[in-house]
Scaffold this active site. Sequence first.
Site, mmCIF file in Angstrom:
data_model
loop_
_atom_site.group_PDB
_atom_site.id
_atom_site.type_symbol
_atom_site.label_atom_id
_atom_site.label_comp_id
_atom_site.label_asym_id
_atom_site.label_seq_id
_atom_site.Cartn_x
_atom_site.Cartn_y
_atom_site.Cartn_z
ATOM 1 N N HIS A 1 14.927 4.700 1.183
ATOM 2 C CA HIS A 1 14.661 3.444 1.449
ATOM 3 C C HIS A 1 13.604 3.689 2.756
ATOM 4 O O HIS A 1 14.198 4.197 3.513
ATOM 5 C CB HIS A 1 15.712 2.743 1.880
ATOM 6 C CG HIS A 1 15.332 1.245 2.125
ATOM 7 N ND1 HIS A 1 16.159 0.574 2.993
ATOM 8 C CD2 HIS A 1 14.249 0.390 1.476
ATOM 9 C CE1 HIS A 1 15.526 -0.828 2.939
ATOM 10 N NE2 HIS A 1 14.549 -0.585 2.093
ATOM 11 N N ASP A 2 12.695 2.910 2.509
ATOM 12 C CA ASP A 2 11.407 3.026 3.714
ATOM 13 C C ASP A 2 11.980 2.792 5.042
ATOM 14 O O ASP A 2 11.568 3.219 6.037
ATOM 15 C CB ASP A 2 10.225 2.332 3.151
ATOM 16 C CG ASP A 2 10.360 1.090 2.839
ATOM 17 O OD1 ASP A 2 11.545 0.275 2.950
ATOM 18 O OD2 ASP A 2 9.310 0.315 2.462
ATOM 19 N N GLY B 1 3.769 0.217 11.000
ATOM 20 C CA GLY B 1 2.257 -0.029 10.947
ATOM 21 C C GLY B 1 2.139 -1.496 11.495
ATOM 22 O O GLY B 1 1.172 -1.663 12.238
ATOM 23 N N THR C 1 5.081 -5.297 6.011
ATOM 24 C CA THR C 1 5.201 -6.477 5.205
ATOM 25 C C THR C 1 6.395 -7.502 5.445
ATOM 26 O O THR C 1 6.343 -8.644 5.472
ATOM 27 C CB THR C 1 4.885 -6.287 3.747
ATOM 28 O OG1 THR C 1 4.017 -5.367 3.512
ATOM 29 C CG2 THR C 1 4.993 -7.081 2.902
ATOM 30 N N SER D 1 0.854 -1.220 0.193
ATOM 31 C CA SER D 1 0.125 -0.001 -0.014
ATOM 32 C C SER D 1 0.804 1.131 -0.118
ATOM 33 O O SER D 1 2.019 1.053 0.082
ATOM 34 C CB SER D 1 -1.131 0.096 1.454
ATOM 35 O OG SER D 1 -0.418 0.074 2.471
ATOM 36 N N ARG E 1 0.763 5.954 0.974
ATOM 37 C CA ARG E 1 -0.073 6.893 1.410
ATOM 38 C C ARG E 1 0.568 8.277 1.031
ATOM 39 O O ARG E 1 2.161 8.186 1.009
ATOM 40 C CB ARG E 1 -0.091 6.656 2.951
ATOM 41 C CG ARG E 1 1.093 6.837 3.628
ATOM 42 C CD ARG E 1 1.378 5.454 4.779
ATOM 43 N NE ARG E 1 1.719 4.517 3.960
ATOM 44 C CZ ARG E 1 1.743 3.174 4.235
ATOM 45 N NH1 ARG E 1 1.531 3.112 5.743
ATOM 46 N NH2 ARG E 1 2.112 2.197 3.746
#
Length: 492
Positions: free
Chosen positions: A235-236, A405, A258, A10, A12
């Site tokens: 990079h997240d 998350g 994830t 996902s 956002r």
Amino acid sequence: MLAVDFGASSGRTILGRWDGTKLTVEDIHRFSNDPVQLGESLHWDFLRLFHELKKGIHAYKQHASGSPSSIAVDTWGVDYGFVNGKGKLLGNPYHYRDERNAIAMDQLLTVLPNMELYRRTGIQPLSFNTIFQLYAEVKDKALAFDEDTRLLFMPDLFRFYLSGVRSTEYTIASTSGLLNPLARDWDGELLNKIGVSSDLLTPLVMPGTKEGVLRPEIAEELHIAAMPIVAAASHDTASAVVSIPSLQGDYAFISCGTWSLMGVELEEPIINENSRRWGFTNEGGAEHRIRMLKNIMGLWLLQACKRHWEFEGETLSFAEMQEMAKREKGLACYVDPEDPVFLAPGNMPKRIRLYCSQSGQHVPQTKAELIRCVVDSLAMKFKQSLDEIEGLVDRDLACIHMVGGGIQNKLLCQLTANATGRTVIAGPVEATAIGNVMMQAKAHGEVQSLAQIRQAVMDSFPPESYEPEDCAQWQEAYVTYRQVIDKKSVRS
């Protein structure tokens, strides 16, 4: 400031407001990120994702006046696209779960042995690494581009189509397996060994760098003024680690989504036989730091189960799944979340049951049993990884910071405390977006250092703590878990 965070399932757009002391964030646009199977190949739908990015910019106007001070994009690692000299995207980027990667990895490791590759890059050889994806392109003779074509990693690709600037941000490059971790630069000799010209890559920029302004045609389309485009920690996971609310260094972190990325921050990489054997990788972070971490298939297992049950006609929310697992006794069976059998999309409940059957355990039948099996297994894997991290850094770590998350699964947070015997400090949830926004603030000169950013996060987003419970029971169960995964590993 706008932070656009593309996750593997996902995305956002987050609006961040910084008043010089505290940060507030507001979720203004969310969307799914679904891979597309096209023939025999699995791709990302870049065109739709860029459309969603523009929708997020447009959504800003419903929440604030004027124009944003800047925008930055972060994404998952390793994947990339090609842009020619005229700015044309040469095909939709491949997905890291595409089947060609495992074949290419096996082929390249016959030329470059595992240990040599790990010694050069500090990156654990995994099938989805960029180096194996590029080698697949070489073997397919798919790199016959003009001399102006450049490879851009996913956040760099979005940034290019926002600004027109072709460059590569350091933290995203560090996931590729193409970087020298000591020099913090491309390994030209390694590129030659796999048959890739170094001209295909662009210069590296460090996180917190302004890289151009919004293209005039996009500003006109969205009725918004031109604004700086920032290369944050692209990079997240690097962005998530930026927002860890601590000024002390004696902790491990888990960026939980994830994927669950568990590790520590270091000044220099750790590259030895134990780090290789235990599956640790060395990636770049803010201020030239190294994130020594392990990639664990975290909530992917639950996401895949949820998706499979939806195909069968039953829709469950993650909150409902958590409640179902809470009511189960637990510690009945385990899987190894790192086992490659769980990597590809497919019938995850069937794979979990097969793993348990083949390892001589109780086979979970109900959905609740399956969910509890996954959550217990993740907590045990975190315990195993913590032991390995402490062995590599040669010291005990006082606590675990969990961000992202995945911490909304409070059961997982508590079970992680139980399994590890450490206090778990959970928060912030929007860690990646917060790190993204605060690196933009650094680019604007609003903060000067990573320490100042983390102090701001502590002041703005108080975390929640979980203390260990039932430690003796979990220590006993951990012995069983290790017997299961070690025996299964030997059989495999």
